[in-house]
Design a protein around this motif. Structure first.
Motif: not given
Length: 84
Positions: A2, A4, A27-32, A34-36
């Motif tokens: 995860y 950014t 996985i970019d948490i700024d774009r997803h 649910e990942a954040e």
């Protein structure tokens, strides 16, 4: 992993993983969002990146160092400690 797009530690972690020949999925948490949420869950409510997850093991790699990464990779069985 995860991450950014703006995170220097994330770029360093990606470079180190590539140098070690360890494949990863980013996985970019700024774009997803649910990942954040997943990052918050595994880091005790902190939005800390990069966060690495392997199976049931997760860790924040903020304040990144190659030694920290290698230690975690050893803990989860992805690399063996080097002797000497």
């Amino acid at each position: 992993m995860y991450s950014t797009s703006w995170c220097g530690d994330c770029r360093a972690a990606k470079h180190a993983l590539e140098a070690l020949g360890i494949p990863y999925h980013e996985i970019d948490i700024d774009r997803h969002p649910e990942a954040e949420q997943r990052v918050l869950e595994v880091n005790g409510g902190r939005r800390s990146v990069p966060t690495l997850v392997y199976g049931s093991h997760a860790t924040s790699m903020s304040r990144f160092s190659v030694a920290k990464l290698k230690g975690w990779l050893n803990e989860v069985g992805l690399v063996q400690p080097q002797s000497g």
